[in-house]
Design an enzyme around this catalytic site. Structure first.
Site, PDB file in Angstrom:
ATOM      1  N   ARG A   1      14.800  16.764  65.275  1.00 49.80           N
ATOM      2  CA  ARG A   1      15.552  17.139  64.063  1.00 49.80           C
ATOM      3  C   ARG A   1      15.742  18.644  64.141  1.00 49.80           C
ATOM      4  O   ARG A   1      14.744  19.387  64.134  1.00 49.80           O
ATOM      5  CB  ARG A   1      14.782  16.730  62.808  1.00 49.80           C
TER       6      ARG A   1
ATOM      7  N   HIS B   1      23.825  12.663  61.473  1.00 47.49           N
ATOM      8  CA  HIS B   1      22.573  11.946  61.200  1.00 47.49           C
ATOM      9  C   HIS B   1      22.776  10.476  61.587  1.00 47.49           C
ATOM     10  O   HIS B   1      22.835   9.588  60.730  1.00 47.49           O
ATOM     11  CB  HIS B   1      22.216  12.092  59.717  1.00 47.49           C
TER      12      HIS B   1
ATOM     13  N   GLN C   1      20.573   7.609  60.240  1.00 49.97           N
ATOM     14  CA  GLN C   1      20.851   7.250  58.852  1.00 49.97           C
ATOM     15  C   GLN C   1      22.042   6.298  58.773  1.00 49.97           C
ATOM     16  O   GLN C   1      22.003   5.295  58.059  1.00 49.97           O
ATOM     17  CB  GLN C   1      21.121   8.518  58.032  1.00 49.97           C
TER      18      GLN C   1
ATOM     19  N   ASP D   1      25.133  12.015  48.671  1.00 47.19           N
ATOM     20  CA  ASP D   1      24.016  12.757  49.271  1.00 47.19           C
ATOM     21  C   ASP D   1      23.914  14.076  48.499  1.00 47.19           C
ATOM     22  O   ASP D   1      24.790  14.423  47.703  1.00 47.19           O
ATOM     23  CB  ASP D   1      24.292  12.987  50.772  1.00 47.19           C
TER      24      ASP D   1
ATOM     25  N   CYS E   1      20.975   8.428  51.051  1.00 42.10           N
ATOM     26  CA  CYS E   1      20.054   8.534  52.194  1.00 42.10           C
ATOM     27  C   CYS E   1      18.669   8.985  51.756  1.00 42.10           C
ATOM     28  O   CYS E   1      17.687   8.729  52.450  1.00 42.10           O
ATOM     29  CB  CYS E   1      20.626   9.501  53.225  1.00 42.10           C
TER      30      CYS E   1
ATOM     31  N   ARG F   1      15.626   2.132  57.632  1.00 41.32           N
ATOM     32  CA  ARG F   1      15.486   3.230  58.591  1.00 41.32           C
ATOM     33  C   ARG F   1      14.500   2.851  59.706  1.00 41.32           C
ATOM     34  O   ARG F   1      14.687   3.200  60.859  1.00 41.32           O
ATOM     35  CB  ARG F   1      15.018   4.508  57.867  1.00 41.32           C
TER      36      ARG F   1
HETATM   37  N1   CP Z   1      17.113  10.248  54.869  1.00 44.76           N
HETATM   38  C1   CP Z   1      16.297  11.069  55.585  1.00 44.76           C
HETATM   39  O1   CP Z   1      16.573  11.427  56.728  1.00 44.76           O
HETATM   40  O2   CP Z   1      15.172  11.422  54.917  1.00 44.76           O
HETATM   41  P1   CP Z   1      14.083  12.485  55.426  1.00 44.76           P
HETATM   42  O3   CP Z   1      14.764  13.833  55.422  1.00 44.76           O
HETATM   43  O4   CP Z   1      12.958  12.397  54.444  1.00 44.76           O
HETATM   44  O5   CP Z   1      13.668  12.116  56.812  1.00 44.76           O
HETATM   45  N1  NVA Z   2      22.407  16.128  54.132  1.00 48.57           N
HETATM   46  C1  NVA Z   2      20.975  16.183  54.004  1.00 48.57           C
HETATM   47  C2  NVA Z   2      20.384  14.894  54.459  1.00 48.57           C
HETATM   48  C3  NVA Z   2      18.881  14.799  54.344  1.00 48.57           C
HETATM   49  C4  NVA Z   2      18.358  13.499  54.851  1.00 48.57           C
HETATM   50  C5  NVA Z   2      20.434  17.361  54.791  1.00 48.57           C
HETATM   51  O1  NVA Z   2      20.901  17.620  55.903  1.00 48.57           O
HETATM   52  O2  NVA Z   2      19.533  18.050  54.285  1.00 48.57           O
END
Ligand code: CP
Ligand code: NVA
Length: 288
Positions: free
Chosen positions: A95, A122, A125, A205, A244, A272
């Site tokens: 990530r 993502h 997701q 989101d 999400c 997930r």
């Molecule tokens: N939806 C998602 O990716 O959640 P987290 O940021 O908690 O992993």
């Molecule tokens: N768009 C958000 C998604 C988190 C799961 C971010 O990137 O923070």
């Protein structure tokens, strides 16, 4: 063995294969005796836990690595981090703040690299979102998804997936926060009501993603008319609500919509884990 950095890496066949693998009980233990590196430059609840459990279910051993430990791009280059982790692991998941770091990692090693969220995409997701939609609608062909708000990483991956599979998706985003590309089967508008009318899924989101705190005020102003609330949901009676997570109740969605009986956010969160399992099995060669 394949990388999964964006949905485009899968193509239609890969996408359909992962959705099928995600519901399969016959994946076996392809990671038996093997490690999976989970590198996080940003916080996570769902991704870390779903990935760790999916690795265990495939017989492997997850190693959670916080950003201070590897210092991706600071203590060591993205390439050197990837080469090091490839010495121990069958799969590298990360990530990252900057999607290019994933591209550089994938370019440096033969070990498959998995995107657990970047500024751009993502994909894990989107896989869980599509599985959720398929389960609730019965068939993806019957889905009409309205995405309201920031056309961000989550929206982009879902749009790419819907476009590949021919699923109807409408995106309502304010000026300056659009998707930035035209995709087959994806309609874009400024009007949340136009997007929501006739939809059977409404998705949103957060308005301020991780790493965007400095833009917070401007974003709050731009997105205020894009809240998913009971008035918007009244335009598509019976539609499921998707998010999400994490959600900021009172901003992009109201508490009432989150808690409504048509909200499917916890099913998404559970999926997930199933789609992480399906995605990793596919990356290791299953389903082709
Ligand atoms: N939806 C998602 O990716 O959640 P987290 O940021 O908690 O992993
Ligand atoms: N768009 C958000 C998604 C988190 C799961 C971010 O990137 O923070």
């Amino acid at each position: 063995m394949s990388d999964l950095l964006t949905i485009a890496d899968l193509g239609r066949e890969g996408l359909e294969a992962i959705l099928a693998l995600s519901e399969s009980t016959g994946l076996g233990r392809p990671l038996e005796g093997k490690g999976v590196a989970l590198v996080f430059q940003k916080p996570s609840a769902r991704t870390r836990n779903s990935m760790e459990m999916a690795v265990v279910q495939l017989g492997g051993h997850p190693v959670y690595i916080q950003k201070e430990e590897v210092g991706l791009g600071t203590r060591e280059s993205a390439e050197d981090v990837a080469r090091t982790l490839a010495c121990y692991h069958a799969l590298i998941a990360a990530r990252v703040m900057d999607h290019q770091d994933l591209v550089r990692m994938a370019g440096a090693v033969d070990t498959p690299v998995l995107n657990m969220l970047s500024d751009l995409a993502h994909p894990l997701q989107a896989l869980a979102d599509l599985l959720t939609v398929k389960q609730l609608a019965g068939s993806l062909a019957d889905a009409r998804i309205a995405y309201i708000g920031d056309a961000n990483n989550v929206c982009r991956s879902l749009a790419e997936a819907c476009s590949l599979l021919g699923v109807e998706m409408r995106i309502a985003a304010p000026e300056g926060y659009e998707l930035g590309e035209d995709l087959p089967h994806i309609r874009q508008t400024r009007d949340p009501a136009e997007a929501a009318s006739g939809a059977n899924f409404v998705y949103t989101d957060v308005w301020v993603s991780m790493g965007q705190d400095e833009e917070s005020e401007a974003r709050m102003r731009a997105f205020r008319p894009y809240q998913v609330n009971e008035a918007l949901m009244a335009l598509c009676p019976g539609a499921h609500f998707l998010h999400c997570l994490p959600a900021r109740r009172g901003e992009e969605v109201t508490h009432e919509v989150m808690e409504h009986s048509t909200s499917a956010v916890w099913r998404q969160a559970e999926n997930r884990m199933h789609t992480a399992r399906g995605a990793m099995a596919w990356m290791l060669g299953a389903g082709r």
